[in-house]
Design a protein around this motif. Structure first.
Motif, short mmCIF file in Angstrom:
data_model
loop_
_atom_site.label_atom_id
_atom_site.label_comp_id
_atom_site.label_asym_id
_atom_site.label_seq_id
_atom_site.Cartn_x
_atom_site.Cartn_y
_atom_site.Cartn_z
N GLU A 115 0.84 -1.20 0.00
CA GLU A 115 0.00 0.00 0.00
C GLU A 115 0.87 1.24 0.00
N LEU A 116 0.21 2.37 -0.20
CA LEU A 116 0.84 3.69 -0.15
C LEU A 116 -0.04 4.60 0.69
N ALA A 117 0.51 5.73 1.09
CA ALA A 117 -0.29 6.73 1.80
C ALA A 117 0.25 8.12 1.50
N ARG A 118 -0.67 9.08 1.48
CA ARG A 118 -0.31 10.49 1.25
C ARG A 118 -1.01 11.33 2.31
N PRO A 119 -0.34 12.32 2.89
CA PRO A 119 -0.94 13.11 3.97
C PRO A 119 -2.12 13.95 3.50
N ILE A 120 -2.99 14.23 4.44
CA ILE A 120 -4.15 15.09 4.23
C ILE A 120 -4.07 16.25 5.23
N ALA A 121 -4.38 17.44 4.77
CA ALA A 121 -4.39 18.61 5.66
C ALA A 121 -5.69 19.38 5.46
N VAL A 122 -6.32 19.74 6.57
CA VAL A 122 -7.55 20.54 6.57
C VAL A 122 -7.27 21.77 7.42
N GLY A 123 -7.43 22.96 6.83
CA GLY A 123 -7.14 24.20 7.53
C GLY A 123 -8.16 24.54 8.60
N ASP A 124 -8.00 25.70 9.19
CA ASP A 124 -8.93 26.20 10.21
C ASP A 124 -10.26 26.62 9.58
N ASP A 125 -11.32 26.57 10.39
CA ASP A 125 -12.64 27.11 10.00
C ASP A 125 -13.20 26.48 8.73
N VAL A 126 -12.98 25.19 8.58
CA VAL A 126 -13.49 24.45 7.42
C VAL A 126 -14.74 23.69 7.83
N TRP A 127 -15.70 23.60 6.91
CA TRP A 127 -16.89 22.78 7.09
C TRP A 127 -16.92 21.81 5.93
N ILE A 128 -16.90 20.50 6.25
CA ILE A 128 -17.00 19.47 5.23
C ILE A 128 -18.36 18.80 5.39
N GLY A 129 -19.21 18.94 4.37
CA GLY A 129 -20.58 18.45 4.43
C GLY A 129 -20.67 16.94 4.42
N GLY A 130 -21.80 16.45 4.90
CA GLY A 130 -22.05 15.03 5.05
C GLY A 130 -21.77 14.21 3.81
N GLY A 131 -21.16 13.06 4.03
CA GLY A 131 -20.91 12.12 2.95
C GLY A 131 -19.77 12.50 2.02
N ALA A 132 -19.06 13.57 2.30
CA ALA A 132 -17.93 13.96 1.46
C ALA A 132 -16.77 12.99 1.67
N ILE A 133 -15.99 12.80 0.62
CA ILE A 133 -14.81 11.95 0.66
C ILE A 133 -13.60 12.78 0.24
N VAL A 134 -12.55 12.74 1.05
CA VAL A 134 -11.31 13.45 0.76
C VAL A 134 -10.24 12.39 0.48
N LEU A 135 -9.63 12.48 -0.71
CA LEU A 135 -8.69 11.47 -1.17
C LEU A 135 -7.26 11.76 -0.71
#
Length: 188
Positions: A126-146
């Motif tokens: 397998e492989l992996a890549r980092p994910i970053a989410v900044g301040d004051d973010v709203w991610i709506g229901g059912g969203a997928i972040v790759l």
């Protein structure tokens, strides 16, 4: 640090069946079981479990069970972060979440991925890549972040979106694949 964990965290091919990684995932499952079975009226118990699970936790972090992750030890969250029901974080790489972030129900963050080449997949690596989410973010229901995606501060990701590439700060973005629709409001 050497071995498969070292490879995993460096974004190189790694063997997920490695004994150390298997042990760390098992430890996370025990903590997740405790979190997911915890009673709603026990916020200090939940906070203690979250602090044991994640690498770093700010103040006033709330997770509505059920919640799932691979390791937990690769997740860092800021202050006032809220995860609604049924969120998943596959944290084979670092997942960094800022402060005042809202996750709708069933949001999924996938740092883990598999090789595109069939011969490489057959090896079970397998492989992996980092994910970053900044301040004051709203991610709506059912969203997928790759894997490998960064979402900038102040951004809104629409429900059901599939975020395949970086999204800048201060925008509203939605769709599959997720695209910037407009600038976000500034709160005025």
């Amino acid at each position: 640090m050497k071995g498969e964990k070292f490879n995993m965290l460096r974004g190189e091919f790694y063997d997920p069946a490695d004994p150390q990684l298997t042990k760390e995932r098992r430890h996370a499952r025990l903590l997740l079981r405790a979190l997911n079975r915890s009673r709603p009226g026990r916020p200090r118990v939940r906070a203690r479990i979250i602090r044991a699970l994640f690498a770093a936790v700010g103040d006033d972090v709330w997770i509505e069970p059920p919640f799932f992750c691979d390791y937990g030890s690769n997740i860092a969250v800021g202050d006032k972060v809220f995860f609604n029901f049924n969120c998943v974080i596959l944290d084979a790489a670092a997942v960094r979440i800022g402060s005042r972030v809202l996750f709708g129900p069933a949001v999924q963050l996938y740092a883990a991925t598999h090789p595109l080449d069939v011969a490489e997949r057959r090896l079970g690596l397998e492989l992996a890549r980092p994910i970053a989410v900044g301040d004051d973010v709203w991610i709506g229901g059912g969203a997928i972040v790759l894997p490998g995606v960064t979402i900038g501060s102040g951004t809104v990701i629409g429900a059901g979106s599939v975020v395949t590439t970086d999204i800048p700060g201060g925008v509203v973005a939605a769709g599959n694949p997720c695209k910037v629709l407009r600038e976000a409001g500034n709160g005025a």
